[in-house]
Design an enzyme around this catalytic site. Structure first.
Site, PDB file in Angstrom:
ATOM      1  CG  ASN A 383      -6.408  -1.402   6.539  1.00 44.11           C
ATOM      2  OD1 ASN A 383      -5.564  -0.736   5.970  1.00 44.11           O
ATOM      3  ND2 ASN A 383      -6.162  -1.990   7.695  1.00 44.11           N
ATOM      4  CG  ASP A 384      -6.006  -5.405   3.259  1.00 40.12           C
ATOM      5  OD1 ASP A 384      -5.230  -4.850   4.075  1.00 40.12           O
ATOM      6  OD2 ASP A 384      -6.411  -6.557   3.381  1.00 40.12           O
ATOM      7  CB  VAL A 385      -9.230  -1.437  -1.228  1.00 39.14           C
ATOM      8  CG1 VAL A 385      -9.719  -2.862  -1.330  1.00 39.14           C
ATOM      9  CG2 VAL A 385     -10.098  -0.622  -0.295  1.00 39.14           C
ATOM     10  CB  ALA A 424      -3.368  -8.346   3.162  1.00 37.51           C
TER      11      ALA A 424
END
Lengths: 456, 98
Positions: A383-385, A424
């Protein structure tokens, strides 16, 4: 005799360096590891001839017990558990250095030279921190302890006070070397510092902490080397220390955070979560059937695996899906973000275990320009990446973090359990885009369904 | 203090530079085996442990030394073994199975 010993130690150090050098290519890496092992055996055998050794009973007991535990553990460990095992091994290395330092102190007659005294205390200090810090890292990764950061008031102040106390005690002990109670106090305080230093570290920051502990275990060995005036310990310790520092630095860069931020900011909660904002946005749900149709039409597919894949143990069935796509003449590659996993390079190991050839595993910088020419980007448990917010939203914790350009692909297919934001805590606008297909479900179940539909 | 400390420091600093040179060339693909492998190398402290355990000075120093031998041996044996297990899995594309 001493000359021969030192020459053999030099040879061992050369083997370590050559071994690490051969790790630069997957073709030679295995040989490199074996070369380092030979270096280690040489150093051990040579040491057994040391004239200080008069009794082999305890040495043999120690070697047998250690070998049995080490071999067993290394054989049964699952590849998903690699981070906690490496953490624990780091701890044992650091712990051993601290124990040697204490043992060395206890059999020392009279006052040592000041540099040896300092080296002993440093070895004790860093080794103890490594051991207890690693225990906490192990407990967090193994799920014995909650992965979320543990924070309390004045955390930094407490740690700073402990550090000052250790320095003061060190000065006292150097003034009166026979006060061994002081040394014990240093050990206990260092243990606290190790524990307190790691408990505020969140689950996703673990790659940094493991690398750092790796570095510490090397430094502890090097300090022991200074204390024993043994060059092979100094060289090997320095190599490992350097390796750990490089890896922590790379991990920090991949998360766009500074080392101080990782160590002291206590970012993140357990496996993401947090409040979901912007409920009014709508997402279209797709089924495995829809996904299979799109994949079947695609010419090129880039698969983006994240830690969710490892948690769901979906790497094997994903490898099967990739093989089906390859067999149908499609260009398939895997895009690996540096922090995809719980330790540096973890995702590569998981996919290698699932028999994905390593040529298909491509680093972020090398593949990022190819997304624009790719039909489908298949994201699994990441997700964050892939969150485009990192590029433009200045107040986001993700801002500036290098991401995979998944949003440039023709179609983005995301397998995810829910819309919850990643570690995050930042909502991902990519989920709501028109070209995005959300396949909700457990990674393993969804990929298995895709495989079944594709096979029909 | 004096010459021997300076020699040791020289070795230490040069080894760190060698470490940086060698390790920056290891690709991210192999970072996990690099960690477990270098971890095994840090078990070199076993060399010091062996003397502590075998010098037969006091019960305390022997006891601590023996525990150190156990710890360091786990580190060395486990580290090399698991690294080998991982590296064995990294295979090239064997163009067309079946």
């Amino acid at each position: 005799m001493e000359t021969i010993t030192n020459l053999v130690y030099l040879l061992a150090a050369v083997f370590f360096i050559l071994g690490l050098k051969l790790l630069s290519s997957p073709k030679t890496a295995r040989r490199g590891n074996q070369l380092a092992l030979v270096g280690m055996l040489l150093a051990i055998i040579m040491t057994l001839f040391d004239k200080q050794i008069i009794d082999f009973t305890y040495i043999i007991i120690g070697l047998v017990v250690g070998t049995a535990i080490g071999l067993y553990w290394a054989k049964v460990v699952k590849m998903t558990q690699m981070p906690q095992m490496v953490a624990m091994f780091n701890g044992f290395g650091g712990g051993a250095s601290a124990l040697v330092a204490f043992s060395e102190y206890s059999r020392m007659a009279g006052e040592p030279r000041i540099d040896i005294a300092i080296a002993l205390i440093l070895s004790l200090f860093v080794g103890t921190i490594t051991f207890f810090g690693s225990l906490i890292a192990y407990a967090k990764l193994q799920g014995i302890m909650r992965g979320a950061p543990i924070v309390y008031k004045m955390q930094q102040v407490v740690n700073a006070l402990i550090l000052i106390a250790i320095i003061v005690l060190s000065v006292f002990i150097m003034l009166n070397w026979s006060l061994w109670g002081l040394l014990l106090a240093i050990v206990i305080l260092s243990a606290f510092l190790g524990v307190l230093g790691v408990i505020p570290i969140g689950g996703a920051d673990m790659p940094v902490i493991i690398s750092l502990l790796n570095s510490y275990s090397g430094l502890a060995a090097a300090f022991t080397g200074f204390a024993l005036q043994n060059n092979v310990l100094i060289v090997a310790g320095a190599l490992v220390g350097a390796s750990g520092i490089i890896l922590s630095d790379l991990m920090c860069k991949a998360m766009n955070r500074s080392l101080t931020n990782v160590l002291f900011a206590a970012v993140g909660s357990e496996g993401g979560g947090g409040a979901v904002g912007g409920e009014q946005k709508t997402v279209t749900r797709y089924t495995a059937e829809d996904g299979a149709v799109i994949l079947d039409r695609a010419q090129s597919v880039i698969i983006v695996p994240g830690y969710g894949l490892a948690v769901a143990q979906a790497q094997h069935v994903l490898a099967e899906l990739a093989q089906i796509l390859i067999d149908r003449g499609k260009k398939v590659r895997f895009a690996i973000h540096p922090v995809a996993g719980r330790m540096p390079g973890h995702m590569n190991v998981l996919l290698a275990e699932a028999n994905v050839p390593y040529e298909l595993l491509v680093e972020m910088e090398e593949i990022n320009d190819d997304f624009q020419n790719t039909d489908v980007a298949l994201v699994i448990g990441a997700n964050d990446v892939i969150n485009p917010v990192a590029r433009y939203k200045k107040d986001s914790p993700l801002y500036g973090m290098p991401i995979l350009n998944v949003d440039q692909a023709q179609t983005v297919m995301i397998i995810k359990r829910s819309l919850s934001p990643g570690f995050a805590g930042e909502d991902n606008p990519l989920f709501y885009e028109e070209k995005t297909m959300m396949l909700f479900g457990d990674a393993k179940k969804m990929v298995t369904e895709l495989v079944q539909v594709m096979k029909e | 203090m004096g010459a021997s400390l300076v020699t040791s420091l020289t070795i230490f600093v040069l080894a760190i530079f060698v470490g940086f040179e060698v390790i920056t060339k290891v690709p991210p693909l192999l970072h996990t085996p690099l960690m477990s492998g270098s971890n095994a190398i840090s078990g070199i402290t076993l060399v010091g442990s062996l003397i502590s355990a075998g010098a037969g000075m006091t019960a305390l120093s022997t006891g601590l030394g023996t525990l150190a031998v156990i710890f360091a041996t786990i580190n060395v044996v486990g580290g090399f073994k698991v690294t080998d297990r991982m590296l064995e899995m990294f295979k090239q594309d064997k163009k067309k199975k079946k």
